[in-house]
Design a protein around this motif. Sequence first.
Motif, short mmCIF file in Angstrom:
data_model
loop_
_atom_site.label_atom_id
_atom_site.label_comp_id
_atom_site.label_asym_id
_atom_site.label_seq_id
_atom_site.Cartn_x
_atom_site.Cartn_y
_atom_site.Cartn_z
N LEU A 1 0.82 -1.20 0.00
CA LEU A 1 0.00 0.00 0.00
C LEU A 1 0.86 1.25 0.00
CD1 LEU A 1 -2.83 -0.98 2.52
CD2 LEU A 1 -2.98 -0.82 0.04
N LEU A 2 1.94 1.21 0.75
CA LEU A 2 2.80 2.38 0.83
C LEU A 2 3.46 2.69 -0.50
CD1 LEU A 2 4.54 1.83 4.31
CD2 LEU A 2 2.80 3.53 3.73
N THR B 1 -2.76 8.10 4.34
CA THR B 1 -2.23 9.31 3.74
C THR B 1 -3.26 9.92 2.80
OG1 THR B 1 -1.23 8.07 1.93
CG2 THR B 1 0.13 8.45 3.89
N TRP C 1 -6.97 0.56 4.49
CA TRP C 1 -5.98 0.95 5.50
C TRP C 1 -5.14 2.16 5.08
CZ3 TRP C 1 -6.70 -1.29 10.07
CH2 TRP C 1 -7.35 -2.52 10.10
N GLN C 2 -5.66 2.95 4.18
CA GLN C 2 -4.92 4.13 3.74
C GLN C 2 -4.82 5.15 4.87
OE1 GLN C 2 -6.43 5.83 0.15
NE2 GLN C 2 -5.03 7.56 0.14
N PRO D 1 -9.83 5.66 -2.77
CA PRO D 1 -9.28 5.27 -1.46
C PRO D 1 -8.83 3.82 -1.46
CG PRO D 1 -11.68 5.48 -1.36
CD PRO D 1 -11.25 6.03 -2.69
N LEU D 2 -7.82 3.53 -0.64
CA LEU D 2 -7.29 2.18 -0.51
C LEU D 2 -7.56 1.65 0.89
CD1 LEU D 2 -3.78 2.76 -2.13
CD2 LEU D 2 -5.72 1.58 -3.18
N TYR E 1 -3.89 2.81 -8.97
CA TYR E 1 -4.96 2.80 -7.98
C TYR E 1 -4.97 4.09 -7.15
CZ TYR E 1 -4.45 -2.11 -9.17
OH TYR E 1 -4.34 -3.28 -9.85
N ALA E 2 -4.41 5.15 -7.73
CA ALA E 2 -4.17 6.34 -6.92
C ALA E 2 -5.38 7.23 -6.78
CB ALA E 2 -3.00 7.14 -7.53
N GLN F 1 -4.75 11.19 -0.80
CA GLN F 1 -4.66 10.65 -2.15
C GLN F 1 -3.68 11.48 -2.99
OE1 GLN F 1 -8.35 9.76 -4.15
NE2 GLN F 1 -9.38 9.16 -2.26
N SER G 1 -8.68 13.90 -4.56
CA SER G 1 -7.52 14.08 -5.44
C SER G 1 -7.43 15.49 -6.01
CB SER G 1 -7.55 13.07 -6.58
OG SER G 1 -7.31 11.77 -6.12
#
Length: 294
Positions: free
Chosen positions: A14-15, A31, A28-29, A25-26, A21-22, A33, A207
């Motif tokens: 993820l990091l 940070t 466990w995100q 949302p991911l 996939y930016a 976007q 974003s």
Amino acid sequence: MKKAYAALTTLVCLLFASGTYADQPLPWQATLQPAATPIMREIHWFEQYTLWFIVPITLFVLVLLIVVCVKFRASANPVPSKTSHNTLIEIAWTVGPVLVLLLLAIPSFNLLTAQLTLPENPDVTIKATATQWQWNYEYEGSGDSPLAFDSYLLKDQDRAAAGKEDKSVYPRLLAVDNELVLPVNKTVRVLVTSAPTDVIHAFAMPSFGVKIDAVPGRLNETWFRAEREGLFYGQCSELCGKDHAFMPIAIRVVSEDKYKQWLTTAASDLPGAYKTLMAATDGPAKTLDVAEAQ
């Protein structure tokens, strides 16, 4: 042990996830976007800038608490000091926070000014009207009869018919039936409101660095300039009733030529315009699907 290793591997992935996939949302995100507009880049910079103050202050306070707990506990300090004033410390804890706030205020006000100062002569003007629980988009100045359409959450049973079965591109609870289509590298002015008899909503696109309330009977406005093509997702960010979680926003940013072609076709055939655009942006597989559907 295997579960811990899998969790660590997932976190690393993820990091360092790629830009594919930016724009959504991911899991466990933790940070923001990745930025797609100049304003969002400034927001990213400001977040990192504030961490240079937040982290040292947090660590300093933690060290002070540890020192107080260890050095001044009852067993180590049975006779407490009766000192009530210390001029140097009082000056420091007054001047220090003032300087920190000043260093935070200057770039903060600059960012707010950039967000709230609307560019002159925008290339595209969109009116976004919120109702429970959908968005209506209207393209201002797009002819005698402005293009307007509703945008609903895409239901799972409608994915196949819409050609949106790939959940990595069209995620569940974020994908919509009709995306807002806009040109890349163009200044877009967005007029945001809510239906007169409705409730307060909020138009938010992470974003883009955009979040503004949609208030019944009032017209708010914001702007952005997307610097890269792609499909971007946001949501209503104001509690607006039982289906608040099912009111997504999807913006498809394309080249100017594709945008003009879509806008021309959409005036008379909105579903056909979306199929043609998806065939041009989603790849050969979608082209085959559209050809078969015809």
